[in-house]
Design an enzyme around this catalytic site. Sequence first.
Site, short mmCIF file in Angstrom:
data_model
loop_
_atom_site.label_atom_id
_atom_site.label_comp_id
_atom_site.label_asym_id
_atom_site.label_seq_id
_atom_site.Cartn_x
_atom_site.Cartn_y
_atom_site.Cartn_z
CG ASN A 106 -89.49 22.93 79.48
OD1 ASN A 106 -90.51 23.58 79.23
ND2 ASN A 106 -88.27 23.35 79.15
CD1 TRP A 107 -95.18 19.18 79.51
CD2 TRP A 107 -97.21 20.12 79.35
NE1 TRP A 107 -96.06 18.41 80.23
CE2 TRP A 107 -97.32 18.96 80.14
CE3 TRP A 107 -98.36 20.88 79.11
CZ2 TRP A 107 -98.53 18.55 80.70
CZ3 TRP A 107 -99.57 20.48 79.66
CH2 TRP A 107 -99.65 19.31 80.45
CE LYS A 108 -87.71 22.16 75.82
NZ LYS A 108 -86.51 21.90 75.06
CG HIS B 170 -84.79 26.07 78.90
ND1 HIS B 170 -84.43 26.09 77.57
CD2 HIS B 170 -85.01 24.78 79.22
CE1 HIS B 170 -84.44 24.84 77.11
NE2 HIS B 170 -84.79 24.03 78.08
CD GLU C 203 -85.58 25.20 74.03
OE1 GLU C 203 -86.68 25.27 74.61
OE2 GLU C 203 -85.14 24.14 73.56
CD GLU D 1 -82.40 21.52 80.40
OE1 GLU D 1 -83.14 20.55 80.51
OE2 GLU D 1 -82.67 22.53 79.74
N GLY E 212 -83.12 18.51 72.69
CA GLY E 212 -83.97 18.31 71.52
C GLY E 212 -83.24 17.69 70.34
CB SER F 197 -81.65 13.84 74.28
OG SER F 197 -81.69 14.84 73.26
N GLY G 93 -87.87 17.45 78.15
CA GLY G 93 -88.63 18.21 77.15
C GLY G 93 -89.52 17.27 76.33
N GLY G 94 -89.03 16.89 75.17
CA GLY G 94 -89.81 16.08 74.22
C GLY G 94 -90.53 14.89 74.84
P1 PGA Z 1 -85.35 17.59 75.49
O1 PGA Z 1 -85.40 19.04 76.21
O2 PGA Z 1 -85.67 16.57 76.54
O3 PGA Z 1 -86.40 17.67 74.42
O4 PGA Z 1 -83.98 17.44 74.94
C1 PGA Z 1 -84.90 19.21 77.51
C2 PGA Z 1 -85.08 20.64 77.96
O5 PGA Z 1 -84.87 21.55 77.17
O6 PGA Z 1 -85.43 20.89 79.13
#
Ligand code: PGA
Length: 265
Positions: free
Chosen positions: A9-11, A94, A96, A181, A187, A227, A248-249
Amino acid sequence: MRTPIIAGNWKMNNTVSQGLSLVEELKPLAEGSRAEVVVCPPYTALHPVGEALQGTNIRLGAQNLFWQKSGAYTGQISGPMLKDVGCDYVILGHSESRGRFGVEEEGMTEDLSQVFGDTDASVNRKAHAAFEHGLTPILCCGETLAERQAEATDAIIARQVQQALQGFSADQVRQIVIAYEPVWAIGTGEVCESGEANRVCGHIRSTVESLHGSEAAQAVRIQYGGSVKPDNAAELLGQEHIDGALVGGASLKANDFAAIVNAAR
Ligand code: PGA
C-alpha cells in the site's frame, strides 16, 4: 492451501516516475515468488504502473473507490474506472480512510479527521461495488490503542467484519481478502506480536465461519498489516491464520518489499 498474498500500500507516495522506477526494480526481485504480489499506487500512478506490470506476476490494486459507476461525485473514482486501468484489487476501509488515526497528526483535530469518512456501512457498500465491477476487495479492520486497552479488540473486529461482509454469498466471501491492521501498529514501528496477530486473525476466521460456514472460512485469505518489515515478516507469515501481509512503509523500497514477498511460504 491458501496462496499467500503480499500487498504493498503505497498510500500518498510516489509520482508517476518514482512509481515506475520502483516497479522496474521490483519486477526481477518478485519473479517466481510463491506468493501473489500486489502493488497499490495512488490513483495518479495506476495507469502507467499497470502498463509497466503487464506480463509480470505483479498485480495492480487501488486504495479506495466510490460505489457509484459515474456521475456528479467530485473527487471520486469508480470501480469501472479502476478496472479500466488494469486493477484487480482494491483496498477498502483502511483505518486512514476511516479517519481512525493511531498517532497524533500535526494539526489533526476530530473535526479534520472526519474528512476521511469511511464507516462500516460505506465499506460494505464499496465492497459490493468492487465485486460488481470485477475487483477483489482487501477489507481492512483493526482496533485503536484505546479499544485494545479497553479489551474491546475482539468485539470491534467482529463488528467490522460482520458489517463489511453483509449481503455477500459464501462463494463471494471465499474470494475476499481481509486485512487485520491494528491501528496502533500502522506506521509506528510497533508490530503486533506474532502470536497475538495470529490469535486475532483466527478470531476473524471464526467470525467468517459463523456467518458463512467453514468452507468460506477456510478459503478466505487474512493478511496482517502494521509495521511489517523484512526482519519480522517470516515470523508473522509463518503463523497458521496469517495468509499474507498488507505493507505500507516497507513497500516503498523494492528490496524490503521483495524480502517480505520472499518470506512467504
Ligand atoms: P505500515 O502500514 O506498514 O507502514 O505500518 C501498513 C498499512 O497501513 O497498510
